[in-house]
Enzyme design. Structure first.
Site, short mmCIF file in Angstrom:
data_model
loop_
_atom_site.label_atom_id
_atom_site.label_comp_id
_atom_site.label_asym_id
_atom_site.label_seq_id
_atom_site.Cartn_x
_atom_site.Cartn_y
_atom_site.Cartn_z
N CYS A 76 0.81 -1.22 0.00
CA CYS A 76 0.00 0.00 0.00
C CYS A 76 0.84 1.27 0.00
O CYS A 76 0.30 2.38 -0.13
CB CYS A 76 -0.94 0.01 1.20
N HIS A 91 -21.50 -50.92 -12.53
CA HIS A 91 -22.05 -51.67 -13.66
C HIS A 91 -21.56 -53.11 -13.55
O HIS A 91 -20.53 -53.48 -14.13
CB HIS A 91 -21.61 -51.04 -14.99
N CYS A 128 2.61 -19.56 -25.08
CA CYS A 128 3.36 -20.68 -24.49
C CYS A 128 2.45 -21.88 -24.23
O CYS A 128 1.37 -21.74 -23.64
CB CYS A 128 4.03 -20.22 -23.20
#
Length: 331
Positions: free
Chosen positions: A5, A129, A188
């Site tokens: 700051c 399954h 990139c």
């Protein structure tokens, strides 16, 4: 003065961090941590360097308990997603994780969350399954495959083409399947997943090492798509056939440049004494002696440097061309 700051602060306003020696005021660190946690940028690093802040420091700097809980939840999810044995429950409205280490031979998993109990498969991560093989997980082609060809975009409507072009900027991490966004502008292609730390190629979506773009894989460090098969083969053939001439030319240029350039550079460096240096107070004979001794020493050292450079560089280049490139052509 706080470096964030730029306001003067008393010494007690700067908390001490155990991860590094950088200092910032309490208010700036609190605001920085709020933004980092709200954007799920966890673990949180120091605002001045890549050092990771410890969880105890984050709890000490964050005043809100809700943000601290969210930080710990995000941190736990990051750690679980980086673990290859973690499986997430596929049931809707359930984000429970199952640590399924050593479950490849017995792939039936059960969610342990109270009230859920969903059974799912360890391999395909779909509902269990028992009577059929694992089915591949359906996914949008644009999220996991290279960009679509221009001819395909022309067949789509304007809205579909725009939506697909936007989706092409989003792909999935090959390790943890986290969605990663990158502007497909040819920048990139070396990507680093912030969730699991996986280093992968944006073009082929494979985990890579630092020499991936030097290998004859067709993936380039910059570019929107890999080279075609024909272009890749032609480039590899050109390297194999032209390597002796190129290496000989490079060695022929490097030998005189290093042998002669180092003494010239050292002589100019010694001769260029500033007005405040000790060399400026020497007499003309002393300066001449200093320059001559440095040049003679460089003439003795430069052949050694040249021999080491050529003796190490040429075999490495030949090994790469006639080892890696030839093997790639044979495949």
């Amino acid at each position: 003065e706080c470096p964030l700051c730029l306001l003067p602060q008393p010494p007690e306003a700067f908390p001490t961090l155990t991860s590094c020696t950088h200092r910032s005021c309490w208010a700036c660190l609190e605001q920085y941590l709020r933004l980092a946690v709200s954007e799920s940028r966890v673990p949180v690093s120091c605002p001045h360097c890549p050092a990771t802040l410890q969880p105890t420091e984050v709890r000490r700097l964050l005043p809100e308990p809700a943000l601290c809980d969210k930080y710990e939840e995000f941190l736990l999810r990051r750690l679980l997603m980086a673990d290859p044995g973690t499986r997430w429950c596929p049931a809707p409205d359930c984000s429970y994780a199952v640590l399924a280490h050593g479950c490849a031979e017995c792939p039936r998993l059960t969610c342990g969350r109270e009230g859920c109990g969903t059974e799912f498969c360890y391999h395909c991560r779909q509902p269990w399954h028992p009577d059929g093989p694992c089915m591949p997980v359906p996914s949008a082609p644009s999220l996991a495959t290279p960009t679509a060809q221009p001819a395909q975009l022309e067949e789509l409507s304007h809205g579909e083409a725009l939506a697909q072009a936007e989706a092409e900027d989003i792909k999935v991490c090959p390790r943890c399947s986290a969605f990663i966004m990158k502007i497909n502008d040819g920048s990139c292609n070396r990507m680093n997943c912030t969730v699991c730390g996986c280093l992968f190629c944006w073009l082929c979506l494979r985990e890579i090492s630092d020499v991936h773009f030097l290998s004859p894989s067709g993936c380039t460090f910059w570019g929107k798509r890999p080279w075609s098969r024909t272009r890749r083969i032609l480039w590899q053939l050109g390297m194999v056939l032209g390597a002796p001439m190129v290496i000989s030319l490079a060695a022929g240029v490097a030998v005189p440049v290093i042998t002669i350039g180092i003494p010239i550079y050292m002589g100019r460096k010694v001769l260029a004494g500033g007005p405040g240096s000790r060399r400026s107070s020497l007499s003309g004979c002393q300066q001449c002696l200093s320059v001559t001794s440095s040049v003679l020493l460089s003439l003795f050292v430069s052949p050694i440097i040249t021999a080491v450079t050529v003796g190490v560089g040429v075999p490495l280049m030949l090994t790469y061309v006639y080892g890696t490139v030839v093997l790639s052509l044979c495949r």
